[in-house]
Design a protein around this motif. Structure first.
Motif, PDB file in Angstrom:
ATOM      1  N   UNK A 148       0.822  -1.211   0.000  1.00  0.00           N
ATOM      2  CA  UNK A 148       0.000   0.000   0.000  1.00  0.00           C
ATOM      3  C   UNK A 148       0.850   1.251   0.000  1.00  0.00           C
ATOM      4  N   UNK A 149       0.243   2.299  -0.519  1.00  0.00           N
ATOM      5  CA  UNK A 149       0.953   3.572  -0.584  1.00  0.00           C
ATOM      6  C   UNK A 149       1.911   3.663  -1.742  1.00  0.00           C
ATOM      7  N   UNK A 150       1.976   2.633  -2.535  1.00  0.00           N
ATOM      8  CA  UNK A 150       2.905   2.597  -3.662  1.00  0.00           C
ATOM      9  C   UNK A 150       2.173   2.107  -4.895  1.00  0.00           C
ATOM     10  N   UNK A 151       2.548   2.652  -6.040  1.00  0.00           N
ATOM     11  CA  UNK A 151       2.001   2.179  -7.309  1.00  0.00           C
ATOM     12  C   UNK A 151       3.201   1.852  -8.189  1.00  0.00           C
ATOM     13  N   UNK A 152       3.388   0.583  -8.442  1.00  0.00           N
ATOM     14  CA  UNK A 152       4.634   0.148  -9.073  1.00  0.00           C
ATOM     15  C   UNK A 152       4.465  -0.105 -10.561  1.00  0.00           C
ATOM     16  N   UNK A 153       5.472   0.336 -11.312  1.00  0.00           N
ATOM     17  CA  UNK A 153       5.552  -0.095 -12.704  1.00  0.00           C
ATOM     18  C   UNK A 153       6.982  -0.543 -12.982  1.00  0.00           C
ATOM     19  N   UNK A 154       7.120  -1.430 -13.931  1.00  0.00           N
ATOM     20  CA  UNK A 154       8.447  -1.936 -14.238  1.00  0.00           C
ATOM     21  C   UNK A 154       8.525  -2.385 -15.682  1.00  0.00           C
ATOM     22  N   UNK A 155       9.683  -2.232 -16.271  1.00  0.00           N
ATOM     23  CA  UNK A 155       9.823  -2.520 -17.685  1.00  0.00           C
ATOM     24  C   UNK A 155      10.790  -3.642 -18.016  1.00  0.00           C
ATOM     25  N   UNK A 156      10.499  -4.285 -19.110  1.00  0.00           N
ATOM     26  CA  UNK A 156      11.447  -5.206 -19.734  1.00  0.00           C
ATOM     27  C   UNK A 156      11.006  -5.355 -21.189  1.00  0.00           C
ATOM     28  N   UNK A 157      11.726  -6.168 -21.948  1.00  0.00           N
ATOM     29  CA  UNK A 157      11.270  -6.482 -23.295  1.00  0.00           C
ATOM     30  C   UNK A 157      10.046  -7.389 -23.176  1.00  0.00           C
ATOM     31  N   UNK A 158       9.079  -7.156 -24.048  1.00  0.00           N
ATOM     32  CA  UNK A 158       7.817  -7.888 -23.916  1.00  0.00           C
ATOM     33  C   UNK A 158       8.004  -9.400 -23.999  1.00  0.00           C
ATOM     34  N   UNK A 159       8.978  -9.838 -24.754  1.00  0.00           N
ATOM     35  CA  UNK A 159       9.214 -11.275 -24.878  1.00  0.00           C
ATOM     36  C   UNK A 159       9.543 -11.896 -23.523  1.00  0.00           C
ATOM     37  N   UNK A 160      10.106 -11.086 -22.648  1.00  0.00           N
ATOM     38  CA  UNK A 160      10.510 -11.626 -21.353  1.00  0.00           C
ATOM     39  C   UNK A 160       9.371 -11.613 -20.339  1.00  0.00           C
ATOM     40  N   UNK A 161       8.179 -11.312 -20.833  1.00  0.00           N
ATOM     41  CA  UNK A 161       6.965 -11.665 -20.102  1.00  0.00           C
ATOM     42  C   UNK A 161       7.090 -13.104 -19.619  1.00  0.00           C
ATOM     43  N   UNK A 162       7.708 -13.920 -20.460  1.00  0.00           N
ATOM     44  CA  UNK A 162       7.907 -15.322 -20.090  1.00  0.00           C
ATOM     45  C   UNK A 162       8.588 -15.462 -18.730  1.00  0.00           C
ATOM     46  N   UNK A 163       9.594 -14.666 -18.508  1.00  0.00           N
ATOM     47  CA  UNK A 163      10.328 -14.780 -17.250  1.00  0.00           C
ATOM     48  C   UNK A 163       9.484 -14.317 -16.054  1.00  0.00           C
ATOM     49  N   UNK A 164       8.680 -13.295 -16.305  1.00  0.00           N
ATOM     50  CA  UNK A 164       7.923 -12.689 -15.201  1.00  0.00           C
ATOM     51  C   UNK A 164       6.575 -13.356 -14.957  1.00  0.00           C
ATOM     52  N   UNK A 165       6.204 -14.287 -15.827  1.00  0.00           N
ATOM     53  CA  UNK A 165       4.859 -14.860 -15.819  1.00  0.00           C
ATOM     54  C   UNK A 165       4.326 -15.289 -14.441  1.00  0.00           C
ATOM     55  N   UNK A 166       5.082 -16.055 -13.663  1.00  0.00           N
ATOM     56  CA  UNK A 166       4.482 -16.527 -12.401  1.00  0.00           C
ATOM     57  C   UNK A 166       4.005 -15.378 -11.522  1.00  0.00           C
ATOM     58  N   UNK A 167       4.766 -14.293 -11.482  1.00  0.00           N
ATOM     59  CA  UNK A 167       4.360 -13.147 -10.656  1.00  0.00           C
ATOM     60  C   UNK A 167       3.268 -12.339 -11.341  1.00  0.00           C
ATOM     61  N   UNK A 168       3.289 -12.285 -12.667  1.00  0.00           N
ATOM     62  CA  UNK A 168       2.233 -11.571 -13.385  1.00  0.00           C
ATOM     63  C   UNK A 168       0.894 -12.261 -13.173  1.00  0.00           C
ATOM     64  N   UNK A 169       0.919 -13.572 -13.157  1.00  0.00           N
ATOM     65  CA  UNK A 169      -0.331 -14.290 -12.894  1.00  0.00           C
ATOM     66  C   UNK A 169      -0.847 -13.953 -11.501  1.00  0.00           C
TER      67      UNK A 169
END
Lengths: 671, 671
Positions: free
Chosen positions: A428-449
């Motif tokens: 709370x109190x924070x609004x987070x954004x973070x970037x990478x190459x879209x293809x690496x959605x693969x790497x971030x998937x478990x947390x994105x889900x």
């Protein structure tokens, strides 16, 4: 393990800890499924933590300055449910415990954020908890720096198992926390030497203590069944300058026939063995029965923080009105009032100036306007800052020497970044954004889900969103990733066509309270297509008519992102041939689906030929081609059919046939 | 860095290494994109490795007993292309180097497996190379044990950068390799202290040497520009009993104005600076010009292994005929002749016995039949052996004391497992399968995508494939994962309905040479539906008529996996009401799409109402509902619309309305 010795040494503690073990045994037996061993093994550690250290007020679980407790080893959910019940969280009734793992109960198989106060995050997919906790600790550091210790000063405690520490994401979390010197992050490792397949040693020989030390942590080691030792270690950890890992040597399924075996990991439901374990504990109470004295001791623990909370409320009240309002606004996840006007002003400028730029650059332009008026944004990139365009000049870099910084160099850690973003939002109190190459959605998937499942409004800035990235080739060119994320419930995929749409997408992402978003952004330049300013946020409709047919409407082109400009060129070609052509920009399918039928009928009327254009694979487009009054035999798709290739972007678009001429030809072939 | 001192100390080496640097500079300049700094920094290490250690024969790149070289830091692809060109790999012509990153060239932005001999695996997504190399080293160990050192005795060398080591998957790889004591795995870490965003220290303080030591590796440290030191370290590493990490302290973009900066990571295309760097090297040759003496020294290196290869051929020829045939069959990826008959026999038994069992158990039944006749299978699980049913009694566990074992306890490392499976397949002679819960496809995604992109026939055994897993709840219940993987090009998603289909799916997976497969398998029991034996593999058609309508065909139910049995029950209800209903089992959409139009028309004729039934989200089903002669207004979907919940499986099926009655009602509402 000599249970008698344990009991004799600390009789009061023993009974309180045994209450957790007994509830676990009873709940798992009633459900006939679950995981008994972990709560039984870590009951002593958890009891000491809650009794002597955790700052919380069971009657006011949302107290912003409470310590956060993250059960990273989420399968041991009965540990958490037991603690919440025993300490008196109102929602966590005995009835709920009795309904462990049943439909409608808040006591799900794994802790589900949103089911009940005190469940700080959803865990179960291993490693997520520890990585999410890093984000909580970051949010705490930043807000402590901003609001002083009087308002923000709490710890994030994590119980992690061997499974959490074997998952790769744990290394990303450990590395990030070590670098950032998150001294208020304390990880209690359930060092029981057991995994599902057997002893840990059958798959790992890692010296975890050495590993944490290598990444800049303090490391302590205790007997996880010795309350005094546990207490001393936590006390010491709290005063450290670094994050601390406390290795707690424990016995999984303590006191049960399955103790110290992989069988002990799962559901221990054998009635005789259950009774034998209770007998060994000296616990002669019926199923789900907690003696009044034990319950009242636990409730006293649950009420211990009440006074401190009241003092905190007074300190908050004493804060200047505007600072307090800012604190509370950010905590509530409300956007500042100025946001809407700021976005509108920017849109007007863009519509007038009509720049040609990559939407990743558009995104930076938007962030430059937003970040200064939204102090709660915390940005970052997984080592692609200059490519993702995620850093704006006002943010400052968050590091040990600058706790007010709001930009995080996450390193090459997409997964750790995504989980940390969840943690910031949950804190709370924070609004987070973070970037990478879209293809690496693969790497971030478990947390994105998990963002989607928890309903956490993290924003993923995914640049280089197609073959348009060019020479880096197919390993870096997403083709299926739009489909992957569109297939995920409660997740908004935005693929803006120009800077105006990018601004609108950001506005939607930053005002969302319960749906995460991905911005799919180009590397290559695109023209401004929204050349007439509208105050209305068109992206909010998900799809809309960007340019209508002149003359008889014979074709509708549906496109997203960089392909909208190509569709507009195709429209020119078709109109020249007298083929009235509408272009529908569809930056967010999810929002378009939520509009009413009448609106969608206006945007996608039956009759005309339909061609969808997107530099991704077709999967999912049939919904819009054949559904919504479309006709199979009068629809086509121009896009990718396989992985991409390595070459300059314009060569690839030509090679894969995603061109105005190809679109026009497709339309003509269908007329 | 004093380049003169380096040049003077080892003039011959210097010129050979400089050839790599010069080619890199020229190719990147010509492409006007790419990554110059890494090849320039690691040229010395690579030169020593290829000159003095790598066992290879450039004229025969497929020599099975060659050392494997994996460029995990794949962005530095020009290092690899330079080495292949210089040493004389026939395909890697100077023309290809000049066409670096252009359409149709084999010199893609990142090394692409299949583009040219000598590219052992596709790299670029960071961390994949090192994790894939672990699989190569496993395959080598197993085959060395089986065929003796005379036939199999080679090393796997990896060049990894800071990015590789920050990615979580590297920890999984390091942990796995350390436990398995893969002494033939040697990692050369490009310790240049630089990432894209700046110095490594802005995002990481990890002591990598300590980290590798913690996981059971040997660690050495060298000046990465000192050829003798590099040579000595590699020589030492080769004699170790553990995997070795050699920290090579290097200067990124050595000798260039951008040396030791993050700018040096990318494309160094400034013409003046390029010439200045070449001048600093003492390299006064034109673009792409390699002096004849340097080229011939390199070609001698490329030919160094020819004699050894010839000796090896002789040893192979001397092997017993059947052992040799077995070696060559497995290497070619051919299934044993007996496989087909074995599957048919099993299918007949099942069709007759008609057991009710979970398809994960069906899979085990199949593996019990297959593993004994396919010695090249290497199975494993990410710590869910008893749940994934992946271990059969004949395999033995692969561990330091049992190098002939074919089963791997991967630990809680889905991602590392998937990458290792790729490595085994790429190595050759091995056919890898590995299991986890299907929801954790998320964790393995980056490597699964590479399986598809490379065309590597790894088999993913994904059990617990829906809400049917029950109480573990939504974190463990895949709903979007079928869509995710169906959206991925060149990937076969099998969701078998019963044991017969499971056997057929396994046969297809195990005979595939260039397409990976996922088996989506239930936790819960399903009846045998294929009760009439057919020799023909029906799953090979992707979709087929399991039960036809009796009377007038008014409805077609399409279903996969556990929902096929539910569809069959719905058919009973509908037939009772006189509604002729066909059930189409669609275990593999990808294969169904490949069948000819006429076949698909027979299976899915126009006219009848269509209802799709699957315990996943609808995304993608519109293809089959509206396409293929379907009609929007006469089609429906029974399945999931959101994430699942925690409760017993039957309660969840009822709760989410995936029942025979709901299907029958849906059909009736559409008639």
């Amino acid at each position: 393990m000599d249970l008698n010795a344990l009991r004799t040494a600390n009789p009061g503690h023993w009974r309180r800890a045994t209450a957790i073990r007994a509830l676990t045994l009873d709940a798992v037996a009633a459900a006939n499924s679950g995981h008994s061993g972990m709560p039984m093994g870590m009951a002593d550690v958890a009891t000491v933590l809650f009794e002597r250290h955790m700052k919380f007020d069971a009657a006011n679980p949302a107290w912003p300055d409470r310590d956060r407790f993250v059960l990273s080893a989420g399968h041991g959910s009965m540990l958490l449910y037991s603690l919440l019940h025993l300490t008196g969280y109102p929602e966590m009734t005995l009835e709920q415990i009795k309904n462990f793992r049943q439909l409608g109960a808040i006591t799900a198989g794994h802790p589900e954020y949103g089911h009940a106060p005190g469940i700080e995050t959803t865990t179960g997919p291993l490693g997520q908890g520890i990585a999410t906790a890093v984000g909580m600790a970051i949010a705490e550091e930043i807000q402590r720096a901003r609001y002083t210790k009087k308002i923000v000063d709490h710890y994030t405690y994590v119980i992690a198992g061997d499974g959490c520490l074997m998952e790769g994401v744990s290394q990303e979390a450990i590395g990030l926390a070590g670098k950032l010197e998150l001294s208020h992050l304390i990880v209690l490792w359930d060092d029981n030497g057991i995994t599902i397949d057997g002893k840990v040693e059958i798959s790992d020989v890692t010296d975890q203590k050495q590993r944490f030390l290598a990444s800049g942590w303090d490391v302590l080691e205790v007997d996880g069944h010795d309350p005094e030792a546990i207490d001393a270690a936590i006390a010491k950890a709290k005063t450290g300058k670094k994050p601390t890992m406390i290795a707690c040597k424990t016995h999984i399924a303590l006191g049960h026939a399955a103790q110290d075996t992989s069988k002990g990991h799962g559901a221990l439901t054998n009635a005789e063995q259950l009774l034998a374990a209770k007998a060994a504990y000296g616990w002669d109470h019926g199923a789900f029965e907690i003696p009044a004295d034990v319950k009242s001791e636990w409730e006293a623990i649950g009420a211990r923080g009440a006074a401190e909370r009241a003092e905190w409320e007074a300190r908050l009240a004493a804060l200047g009105a505007s600072k307090r309002a800012e604190f509370e606004r950010a905590l509530a996840g409300d956007a500042p009032k100025r946001l809407s006007a700021t976005i509108k002003r920017l849109k007007r400028e863009i519509s007038e100036g009509q720049p040609s730029m990559a939407t990743r650059k558009s995104s930076e332009t938007v962030l430059k306007a937003i970040n200064p008026i939204m102090a709660e944004t915390i940005g970052g990139s997984a080592d692609l800052t200059g490519s993702n365009n995620t850093l704006t000049g006002d943010m400052g870099v968050f590091e040990p020497g600058n706790r007010k910084g709001r930009y995080i160099y996450y390193g090459i850690r997409e997964h750790g970044m995504a989980a940390a973003m969840n943690g910031m939002a949950l804190h709370g109190g924070a609004r987070a954004y973070g970037g990478t190459f879209m293809c690496f959605t693969d790497y971030a998937r478990p947390a994105m889900r998990l963002s989607a499942l928890m309903g956490v409004p993290a924003t993923y800035v995914m640049t280089h969103d197609s073959i348009g990235l060019g020479e880096d080739g197919p390993t870096h060119q997403p083709v299926e990733h739009l489909a992957m994320m569109r297939a995920t419930p409660n997740f908004n995929v935005f693929r803006p066509a120009d800077t105006v749409e990018t601004a609108e997408a950001w506005e939607l992402a930053l005002t969302s309270k319960s749906t995460p978003a991905m911005l799919s952004l180009t590397r290559q330049n695109v023209p401004t297509l929204r050349t007439t300013h509208t105050n209305k946020n068109q992206v909010a409709q998900g799809g809309y008519v960007l340019a209508d047919a002149e003359g008889k409407r014979m074709a509708i082109l549906m496109a997203t992102g960089s392909e909208v400009a190509i569709a507009m060129e195709a429209r020119d070609l078709l109109q020249q041939d007298g083929i009235g052509t509408r272009v529908v920009s569809m930056p967010c399918w999810e929002l378009f689906e939520e509009t009413d039928e009448a609106y969608r009928r206006r945007v996608l009327p039956g009759g005309p030929v339909r061609v969808a254009v997107e530099a991704g694979i077709r999967f999912g487009w049939d919904r819009w081609l054949f559904g919504e009054r479309g006709k199979r035999e009068k629809s086509g798709f121009v896009g990718m059919h396989d992985f991409g290739a390595s070459a300059p972007a314009d060569v690839l678009y030509e090679h894969f046939g995603i061109t105005p001429q190809a679109i026009a030809d497709k339309v003509k072939s269908l007329l």
